[in-house]
Design a protein around this motif. Structure first.
Motif, mmCIF file in Angstrom:
data_model
loop_
_atom_site.group_PDB
_atom_site.id
_atom_site.type_symbol
_atom_site.label_atom_id
_atom_site.label_comp_id
_atom_site.label_asym_id
_atom_site.label_seq_id
_atom_site.Cartn_x
_atom_site.Cartn_y
_atom_site.Cartn_z
ATOM 1 N N ASP A 95 1.449 -0.985 -0.141
ATOM 2 C CA ASP A 95 0.408 0.240 0.052
ATOM 3 C C ASP A 95 0.835 1.234 -0.363
ATOM 4 O OD1 ASP A 95 -2.707 -1.619 0.055
ATOM 5 O OD2 ASP A 95 -2.840 -1.538 2.050
ATOM 6 N N ASN A 96 1.677 0.915 0.508
ATOM 7 C CA ASN A 96 3.159 2.704 0.865
ATOM 8 C C ASN A 96 3.203 2.916 -0.781
ATOM 9 O OD1 ASN A 96 4.553 3.990 2.901
ATOM 10 N ND2 ASN A 96 4.183 1.843 3.729
ATOM 11 N N ILE A 97 3.895 1.600 -1.458
ATOM 12 C CA ILE A 97 4.500 1.893 -2.581
ATOM 13 C C ILE A 97 2.861 2.656 -3.543
ATOM 14 C CG2 ILE A 97 5.388 0.480 -5.083
ATOM 15 C CD1 ILE A 97 6.538 -1.325 -3.151
ATOM 16 N N GLU A 110 -4.863 -2.804 -10.648
ATOM 17 C CA GLU A 110 -3.351 -2.276 -12.035
ATOM 18 C C GLU A 110 -1.967 -1.841 -10.805
ATOM 19 O OE1 GLU A 110 -1.921 0.946 -15.389
ATOM 20 O OE2 GLU A 110 -4.163 0.587 -14.631
ATOM 21 N N ALA A 111 -2.177 -0.407 -9.723
ATOM 22 C CA ALA A 111 -0.974 -0.080 -9.322
ATOM 23 C C ALA A 111 -0.168 -1.346 -7.928
ATOM 24 C CB ALA A 111 -1.417 0.755 -8.782
ATOM 25 N N ARG A 112 -1.598 -2.441 -7.706
ATOM 26 C CA ARG A 112 -1.091 -3.580 -6.990
ATOM 27 C C ARG A 112 0.240 -4.058 -7.804
ATOM 28 N NH1 ARG A 112 -3.673 -5.473 -2.002
ATOM 29 N NH2 ARG A 112 -4.952 -3.307 -0.886
ATOM 30 N N SER A 113 -0.261 -4.232 -9.132
ATOM 31 C CA SER A 113 0.335 -5.321 -9.700
ATOM 32 C C SER A 113 2.173 -3.984 -10.571
ATOM 33 C CB SER A 113 -0.280 -5.022 -11.427
ATOM 34 O OG SER A 113 0.245 -6.300 -12.293
ATOM 35 N N LEU A 150 9.186 5.124 -7.328
ATOM 36 C CA LEU A 150 9.674 4.713 -9.148
ATOM 37 C C LEU A 150 8.250 4.504 -9.558
ATOM 38 C CD1 LEU A 150 12.472 3.182 -9.229
ATOM 39 C CD2 LEU A 150 11.595 4.946 -10.574
ATOM 40 N N ALA A 151 6.804 4.625 -8.654
ATOM 41 C CA ALA A 151 5.525 3.612 -9.089
ATOM 42 C C ALA A 151 4.691 4.535 -10.065
ATOM 43 C CB ALA A 151 4.610 3.884 -7.611
#
Length: 276
Positions: A95-97, A110-113, A150-151
């Motif tokens: 969740d931080n990333i 998509e964000a978690r992937s 970089l996320a």
């Protein structure tokens, strides 16, 4: 490209953090700002994403004056990695990333992937995804900080003494990881440090600052070492003490690189390159 044009920063009460600073950072370049406390290096870096606004002068990104950009949108478009990682303690690694991509409208899936991909990129075990920052080592926290920076796939990555809070062994590992990442990703990096050895390792070009953001010298590490601009620079990089003077001695059939005090600095491999 990032540009500084006659930038000045004066705080209430008359304290001058930066007097008159001009610089251009090329796209895909790693530029390091290095200097002692009071040299204005962090102030200058924070002008890029408007965490600090200059008193006068202009900072621009690809020709656009950042003063005319929405600061929130600007900060979400620029990666930022700070000392001691700055992770949100109540959120998991994953969740931080994903924080910035989700804020920018990316779907959670998509964000978690993307976060899982970045964990692998920065050398984090996938099993750490559900842990909280307090459950990580200092080096792992810094890797999460880099992944978070970089996320959103930013063109620009700002790094404010990102490895200063970890032990020397982990710091060396993180520096090498950054070099590998930059070879693959080719971001425009502005990196702040007080450590000249770190500056020479990670920077394509290095800016050595005097107090007040005055440029003492700018150039590649090779250029600065070969021809320090003045006594201040020579002292800062250690050239005046012979700290940068190396020679080769033959020991047990091996070419050993030795410094001016006779301490081993590395060995030469078969190709004539030095290795620590």
């Amino acid at each position: 490209m990032i540009g500084f044009e006659n930038v000045r920063k004066e705080y209430p009460g008359g304290t001058i953090a930066v007097e008159d600073f001009s610089l251009e950072v090329a796209s895909h370049e790693s530029m390091v700002l290095v200097g002692t406390s009071g040299s204005g290096k962090t102030t200058l870096m924070r002008m890029i994403n408007r965490m600090v606004d200059p008193t006068s002068g202009r900072v621009h990104i690809d020709g656009d004056d950042v003063a005319g950009l929405d600061p929130v949108k600007l900060r979400r478009s620029v990666g930022y990695v700070m000392q001691a990682s700055g992770l949100l303690p109540h959120r998991t690694v994953l969740d931080n990333i994903t924080t910035v991509p989700v804020l920018r409208g990316t779907s959670k899936n998509e964000a978690r992937s993307r976060a899982h991909e970045l964990m692998e990129t920065v050398g984090l075990d996938a099993a750490l995804a559900s842990r909280y920052p307090a459950q990580l080592s200092g080096g792992q926290q810094q890797r999460v900080g880099v992944a978070r920076g970089l996320a959103a796939d930013p063109n620009i990555l700002l790094m404010d003494e990102p490895f200063g809070a970890v032990d020397p062994i982990v710091r060396g590992e993180l520096q090498q990881e950054l070099l590998h990442l930059q070879r693959d990703l080719r971001k425009t990096i502005v990196f702040v440090t007080h450590d000249i050895d770190e500056a020479f390792l990670v920077g394509d070009r290095v800016v050595i600052l005097r107090p007040g953001g005055v440029i003492a010298q700018i150039g590649t590490p090779q250029e600065i070492l070969a021809d320090p601009a003045d006594d201040f620079v020579a002292s800062f990089v250690g050239a005046d003490r012979g700290a940068r003077t190396l020679h080769v001695e033959r020991t047990d059939g091996q070419d050993v690189v030795v410094d001016a005090d006779g301490r081993a600095a590395g060995v030469l491999d078969a190709g004539g390159r030095s290795a620590p």
